[in-house]
Design a protein around this motif. Structure first.
Motif, PDB file in Angstrom:
ATOM      1  N   SER A   1       0.805  -1.230   0.000  1.00 53.34           N
ATOM      2  CA  SER A   1       0.000   0.000   0.000  1.00 53.34           C
ATOM      3  C   SER A   1       0.832   1.270   0.000  1.00 53.34           C
ATOM      4  O   SER A   1       0.269   2.369   0.071  1.00 53.34           O
TER       5      SER A   1
ATOM      6  N   ASN B   1      -8.772  -7.203  -9.548  1.00 57.06           N
ATOM      7  CA  ASN B   1      -8.333  -7.741  -8.268  1.00 57.06           C
ATOM      8  C   ASN B   1      -6.961  -7.191  -7.890  1.00 57.06           C
ATOM      9  O   ASN B   1      -6.167  -6.826  -8.761  1.00 57.06           O
TER      10      ASN B   1
ATOM     11  N   PRO C   1      -3.498  -8.675  -1.609  1.00 55.68           N
ATOM     12  CA  PRO C   1      -4.130  -8.314  -0.324  1.00 55.68           C
ATOM     13  C   PRO C   1      -3.413  -7.196   0.420  1.00 55.68           C
ATOM     14  O   PRO C   1      -4.041  -6.459   1.180  1.00 55.68           O
ATOM     15  N   GLN C   2      -2.101  -7.041   0.174  1.00 55.30           N
ATOM     16  CA  GLN C   2      -1.353  -5.988   0.854  1.00 55.30           C
ATOM     17  C   GLN C   2      -1.764  -4.591   0.409  1.00 55.30           C
ATOM     18  O   GLN C   2      -1.437  -3.594   1.067  1.00 55.30           O
TER      19      GLN C   2
ATOM     20  N   VAL D   1      -4.979  -3.720  -0.071  1.00 56.12           N
ATOM     21  CA  VAL D   1      -6.333  -3.463   0.413  1.00 56.12           C
ATOM     22  C   VAL D   1      -6.376  -2.392   1.500  1.00 56.12           C
ATOM     23  O   VAL D   1      -7.224  -1.483   1.453  1.00 56.12           O
TER      24      VAL D   1
ATOM     25  N   LYS E   1      -8.614   1.093   1.357  1.00 57.93           N
ATOM     26  CA  LYS E   1      -9.575   1.408   2.424  1.00 57.93           C
ATOM     27  C   LYS E   1      -9.302   2.800   3.002  1.00 57.93           C
ATOM     28  O   LYS E   1     -10.224   3.597   3.200  1.00 57.93           O
TER      29      LYS E   1
ATOM     30  N   TYR F   1     -12.434 -13.201  -2.660  1.00 57.76           N
ATOM     31  CA  TYR F   1     -11.316 -13.399  -1.742  1.00 57.76           C
ATOM     32  C   TYR F   1     -10.700 -12.051  -1.332  1.00 57.76           C
ATOM     33  O   TYR F   1     -11.088 -11.000  -1.841  1.00 57.76           O
ATOM     34  N   GLU F   2      -9.748 -12.083  -0.384  1.00 54.39           N
ATOM     35  CA  GLU F   2      -9.073 -10.877   0.076  1.00 54.39           C
ATOM     36  C   GLU F   2      -8.386 -10.185  -1.094  1.00 54.39           C
ATOM     37  O   GLU F   2      -7.508 -10.762  -1.745  1.00 54.39           O
ATOM     38  N   GLY F   3      -8.795  -8.960  -1.392  1.00 52.85           N
ATOM     39  CA  GLY F   3      -8.255  -8.232  -2.535  1.00 52.85           C
ATOM     40  C   GLY F   3      -9.037  -8.446  -3.819  1.00 52.85           C
ATOM     41  O   GLY F   3      -8.740  -7.832  -4.849  1.00 52.85           O
TER      42      GLY F   3
ATOM     43  N   GLN G   1     -14.781  -7.681  -2.766  1.00 54.31           N
ATOM     44  CA  GLN G   1     -14.413  -7.008  -1.523  1.00 54.31           C
ATOM     45  C   GLN G   1     -14.133  -5.524  -1.770  1.00 54.31           C
ATOM     46  O   GLN G   1     -14.582  -4.655  -1.011  1.00 54.31           O
TER      47      GLN G   1
END
Length: 328
Positions: A220, A243, A246-247, A249, A253, A279-281, A285
């Motif tokens: 991020s 997509n 996950p890092q 996300v 936010k 899924y995450e990311g 989501q």
């Protein structure tokens, strides 16, 4: 009766020559010199030449694009002018053309054109491309089609065209849907039309909009930099269907919580983004978090669109609705 066109010259390779001292192409030709290379053009159109600038394509900024827009609108408002052509460098041509397309609501043809080879090269394509643009702009068939990009005798919609190759004469393509038509024997032939187009009534632009390309393992930190640097919007070229690792996300936010619109497009050449994966990311989501989906726009065009929308409103929900209009 011969139609009258305004041709606004902004620069680019179409206006360049090879400099023997630098051993490289530089801006050199003025508008009158370029027009003089066209044969029998007076039989097709009465041309008004405007020497706006002689800028390389990477020197064009969003504020210059807006300035060109105001000049185009001034010419379109002239009842004696039947259409407008803008010559432009090819590196940022699609961005200027798309901005014009999002801003201009006029039935008169507006055509953007350039060249891939400079005046000193064998096979200089500036004259042929400009001739094809003139043939396109004088045709009644080109009315009510939005802004058009004419290169290599192909006519593409500004909303769909992109530069696909660094040197080929046929570099400008619409990968998703194909060209609108062709110029053949000085006549424009259309094979399809744009189903719908969006005009954004914006008086200004927000230039602090970032473009980030997502890659494997990205975190991020780049998003955080944009937040801390005062960026008002962020476009992310996400993976596949929309997509992110996950890092990334937490950064998305944080941006949304600070009322900074985050637009997701795909780094793929074709296909739209959608909330397919949970899924995450995954896109689902990110969508639930408040991310805006950019359809099949490439990152550079999504950035232009977000700049214009943010110039009109900073209300997140309104930004979202305007951006996704006609895309979903």
């Amino acid at each position: 009766m011969t139609k009258k066109l305004a041709i606004i010259f902004t620069g680019g390779t179409i206006s360049m020559k090879f400099d023997p001292e630098l051993h490289a192409a530089i801006p050199a030709l003025n508008a009158d010199e370029i027009v003089s290379t066209l044969k029998n053009i007076e039989d097709i159109a009465d041309v008004e030449v405007i020497n706006y600038a002689n800028l390389p394509s990477p020197h064009i900024t969003p504020s210059i694009m807006m300035d060109v827009y105001h000049l185009v609108m001034e010419k379109l408002a002239d009842p004696t002018i039947d259409g407008v052509i803008v010559t432009h460098g090819t590196d940022t041509m699609e961005e200027t053309a798309y901005m014009l397309d999002l801003l201009i609501d006029s039935p008169k043809p507006v055509v953007v054109v350039g060249a891939m080879r400079n005046f000193s090269e064998l096979g200089y394509d500036g004259a042929s491309n400009l001739s094809a643009a003139i043939c396109t702009a004088v045709s009644d068939r080109s009315r009510d089609k939005g802004v058009l990009v004419v290169m290599n005798n192909e006519v593409n919609a500004a909303s769909q065209v992109t530069k696909t190759n660094t040197l080929s004469l046929d570099t400008f393509k619409s990968p998703e849907f194909g060209a609108l038509g062709i110029v053949d024997n000085d006549e424009i032939i259309y094979y399809r039309s744009i189903v719908s187009r969006q005009v954004i009534g914006s008086k200004k632009i927000e230039e602090k909009v970032a473009l980030i390309k997502a890659v494997a393992g990205m975190e991020s930190d780049m998003i955080d930099f944009c937040i801390d640097s005062g960026y008002k919007g962020i476009v992310i070229e996400a993976m596949g269907r929309g997509n992110l690792p996950p890092q990334m996300v937490p950064g998305v936010k944080r941006a949304i919580e600070k009322n900074i619109p985050v637009v997701l497009v795909s780094r793929c050449n074709t296909g739209r983004v959608l909330y397919t994966y949970g899924y995450e990311g995954g896109g689902k989501q990110l969508r639930d978090m408040g991310a805006i989906l950019g359809g099949n726009l490439p990152g550079q065009k999504a950035r232009i669109k977000l700049m214009l929308i943010l110039g009109r409103t900073t209300d997140y929900q309104e930004v979202k609705e305007l951006f996704e209009l006609n895309l979903y």
